[in-house]
Design a protein around this motif. Structure first.
Motif, PDB file in Angstrom:
ATOM      1  N   ALA A  35       0.839  -1.200   0.000  1.00 59.02           N
ATOM      2  CA  ALA A  35       0.000   0.000   0.000  1.00 59.02           C
ATOM      3  C   ALA A  35       0.876   1.252   0.000  1.00 59.02           C
ATOM      4  O   ALA A  35       1.637   1.474   0.941  1.00 59.02           O
ATOM      5  N   HIS A  36       0.784   2.018  -1.066  1.00 63.12           N
ATOM      6  CA  HIS A  36       1.570   3.245  -1.191  1.00 63.12           C
ATOM      7  C   HIS A  36       0.685   4.374  -1.699  1.00 63.12           C
ATOM      8  O   HIS A  36      -0.401   4.119  -2.216  1.00 63.12           O
ATOM      9  N   TYR A  37       1.178   5.593  -1.570  1.00 65.49           N
ATOM     10  CA  TYR A  37       0.458   6.751  -2.123  1.00 65.49           C
ATOM     11  C   TYR A  37       0.819   6.823  -3.605  1.00 65.49           C
ATOM     12  O   TYR A  37       1.931   7.209  -3.956  1.00 65.49           O
ATOM     13  N   ASN A  66       7.178   8.639  -1.017  1.00 60.07           N
ATOM     14  CA  ASN A  66       6.542   7.654  -0.137  1.00 60.07           C
ATOM     15  C   ASN A  66       7.451   7.288   1.031  1.00 60.07           C
ATOM     16  O   ASN A  66       7.012   7.203   2.173  1.00 60.07           O
ATOM     17  N   LYS A 115       1.457  14.536   1.393  1.00 57.83           N
ATOM     18  CA  LYS A 115       0.465  13.663   0.747  1.00 57.83           C
ATOM     19  C   LYS A 115      -0.488  14.451  -0.145  1.00 57.83           C
ATOM     20  O   LYS A 115      -1.106  13.885  -1.040  1.00 57.83           O
ATOM     21  N   GLU A 129      -5.909   7.686   2.702  1.00 54.77           N
ATOM     22  CA  GLU A 129      -5.479   6.461   3.405  1.00 54.77           C
ATOM     23  C   GLU A 129      -6.405   5.287   3.071  1.00 54.77           C
ATOM     24  O   GLU A 129      -5.927   4.172   2.879  1.00 54.77           O
ATOM     25  N   THR A 154      -3.559   2.488   3.384  1.00 53.68           N
ATOM     26  CA  THR A 154      -2.307   2.789   4.093  1.00 53.68           C
ATOM     27  C   THR A 154      -2.503   2.987   5.601  1.00 53.68           C
ATOM     28  O   THR A 154      -1.536   3.225   6.310  1.00 53.68           O
ATOM     29  N   HIS A 209      -0.259   0.608   7.624  1.00 53.57           N
ATOM     30  CA  HIS A 209       1.145   0.994   7.700  1.00 53.57           C
ATOM     31  C   HIS A 209       1.336   2.163   8.669  1.00 53.57           C
ATOM     32  O   HIS A 209       2.229   2.146   9.526  1.00 53.57           O
TER      33      HIS A 209
END
Lengths: 326, 269
Positions: A103-105, A113, B11, B76, B81, B84
């Motif tokens: 799971a990453h942006y 990231n 982000k 998210e 995410t 994490h």
């Protein structure tokens, strides 16, 4: 069989030295069903610890409990002796994790990231280049993650887990969705980690061959319960090897070799004899070969076959091996 | 905490959030510029700006707060995410608090942008056609005072002379009140956006809240309706303005604390 298995479960006193992960009577219930049921894990420092189980056995739930993402209904967890419930932050300081689905942006680059995790862990900027180099992603560090292949995303997940040089690396199904080349690369990479980083590796998988090839220790979980835990050699030693014989006259050979406590079975066109122990197996094979030759039976195949991990696994979880189903 | 806020800002790079930030205030400003430029002359600056602020407080602020809260959470939820982030050795509440601070910061900037763009639109309408030029009432304050008796100077509890003499200050103050009283609806929207992976739930809550706010205006309980609190701070009754401000601000802080406690206990399956 059960007694032998129970003998392999060795709950360790919480806080013991040289233990990376310890759990004691861990339980997690979802809607009345025990997803994890009385799990006692003891992961030695420096090991590659394979956490093996079929889909739905409780592997991911156990990992999420180990990371404090789920609260157990019962039991305790310690990471390098730090109680997770009392000292979550201190316990997790030594942990790096890569989840099953990387799971990453996606709208950010690989470097950005990693920078997110680096800032939250308050690490030096140089760490990003170090981990990128370790997973061989330096050349695509400034590319958007949405343009990464699945293998690259997995490696970026590993790079993120390596930030801060954690003493314990937890990988949940790290080869999921990868092609055979990617699986081999990932396996080879994980195998080198204890030597390269000094970290203990806890890796979950339902791929038996994968665990067999990289783990030094293994725990098998089935329906939320640990059915075996110990060194890989201990698992293999649960059953004595078998002798496989291919000969010109199966019926006569079977009558000659059978009898008494010795069980002779015919499987896939060969005779299979269960040996009582691994010791002296070669001498016994030679003696049987001689006996059959003296009786005028030609032997064209003779092999000492250890139990494969798959067979052991299926025995442990109570399923029949394929040859028995046939 | 600073690192957590910085991370949230990273982000937002290349995300749609900047578009939302510009679009909300620009649409309000464009609407009132169009009205003024097309001859529906609102005559004086305070009337023009108050009308613009009403549109902002009633529709655009709740709507953009809904979108921003949803986008921050979807950053998210979308790539999954949360696991994490929450497995890092960082207090869980800090992850959510940083997002709340960023949401409040973005909406503060949008409020300022709304004021600035409204003023620019009013000025531009006057520049394009001098007949639509908005009047600065301050120079006429002395004249107005002589024309009004003491009763006229108070309109529904509002000091008309203060509005005439120091209209810039009054408008700026009300813009701040609108923002501060929106804390409760922002906290509610954030909570819903964090809790539910499906973005339709917080969006439906925001749109539904804004829709019911239209009817709640007529109700005696309208003062307690979070989506109406920003609008209520633009009213003439000082007592109601203070109540709306207090409920929105204090309620927002309280709701945010509850949200942080709840979200810190959230389990990630």
């Amino acid at each position: 069989m059960k007694r032998r298995l129970r003998g392999c479960l060795r709950p360790v006193k919480m806080g013991a030295m040289g233990i990376a992960i310890e759990t004691e009577d861990l339980r997690k219930r979802f809607r009345g069903v025990n997803a994890v049921d009385g799990v006692d894990l003891s992961v030695p420092e420096g090991a590659i610890f394979g956490f093996l189980g079929p889909n739905g056995a409780g592997k991911t739930t156990t990992i999420r409990l180990l990371l404090g993402l789920l609260n157990p209904n019962r039991g305790r967890i310690a990471i390098f002796g730090e109680d997770l419930r009392r000292n979550r932050l201190r316990a997790l300081k030594s942990v790096g994790v890569a989840f099953e689905t990387p799971a990453h942006y996606e709208h950010l680059t690989g470097r950005e990231n990693l920078d997110i995790t680096r800032r939250l862990l308050k690490l030096d900027k140089t760490e990003i280049d170090q981990v990128l180099s370790t997973v061989e992603l330096s050349h695509v560090a400034d590319r958007h993650v949405r343009k990464y292949s699945l293998g690259m995303r997995h490696r970026l997940g590993l790079a993120r887990a390596l930030l801060g040089k954690p003493k314990l690396l937890i990988f949940d199904e790290p080869t999921n969705g990868l092609d055979p080349v990617g699986i081999r690369e990932m396996r080879d990479f994980i195998k080198t980690l204890p030597v390269r980083t000094g970290a203990t590796v806890f890796v979950s998988s339902h791929h038996l061959a994968e665990i067999e090839q990289m783990a030094s220790h293994v725990a098998v979980i089935h329906l939320g319960k640990i059915v075996f835990q110990g060194a890989m050699d201990e698992l293999r030693g649960l059953h004595a090897p078998r002798l496989e014989i291919g000969c010109s006259d199966d019926a006569s050979a079977s009558a000659m070799l059978g009898g008494g406590a010795r069980k002779v079975e015919s499987r896939n066109g060969r005779l299979v004899i269960e040996l009582s122990s691994a010791e002296g197996a070669k001498a016994r094979a030679a003696a049987i070969n001689r006996k059959l030759n003296e009786a005028g039976i030609d032997v064209h195949h003779l092999a000492i076959a250890p139990w494969t991990l798959e067979e052991l696994f299926l025995q442990l979880v109570g399923a029949k091996p394929q040859f028995e189903q046939e | 905490m600073l690192a957590s806020i910085q991370v949230e800002l990273i982000k937002l790079k290349r995300s749609k959030i900047m578009l939302v930030m510009l679009a909300g205030p620009a649409l309000v400003a464009l609407l009132f510029f169009s009205l003024q430029a097309s001859g529906a002359n609102l005559r004086a600056w305070p009337l023009y700006l108050f009308a613009g602020l009403t549109a902002w407080a009633t529709f655009m602020l709740p709507l953009t707060a809904t979108i921003i809260a949803t986008l921050l959470a979807q950053l998210e939820h979308g790539p999954k995410t949360w696991a994490h982030l929450l497995a890092l050795p960082v207090p869980k509440w800090r992850v959510f608090a940083a997002k709340a601070v960023v949401a409040l910061g973005l909406i503060a900037l949008m409020s300022l942008l709304t004021g600035a763009l409204l003023a620019f639109g009013g000025w531009l309408a006057g520049e394009l056609n001098p007949a639509n030029k908005l009047m600065d009432p301050a120079p006429f304050a002395a004249l107005a005072e002589t024309m009004m008796d003491d009763d006229d100077q108070m309109f529904g509890g509002m000091d008309v002379m203060l509005m005439v003499q120091q209209w810039r200050l009054v408008v700026a103050e009300r813009l701040a009140f609108v923002y501060l009283s929106s804390f409760l609806l922002i906290a509610v929207q954030l909570w819903a956006a964090f809790r539910f992976r499906n973005f339709l739930i917080p969006m439906a809550l925001g749109v539904g809240g804004g829709f019911f706010a239209i009817f709640a205006q007529a109700s005696q309980y309208g003062l307690y309706f979070p989506w109406l609190m920003p609008f209520n701070t633009l009213g003439f009754m000082p007592e109601n303005v203070e109540k709306a401000l207090a409920y929105g601000l204090v309620g927002g802080i309280g709701m945010s604390l509850l949200m942080l406690v709840d979200m810190s206990r959230m389990q990630i399956k």
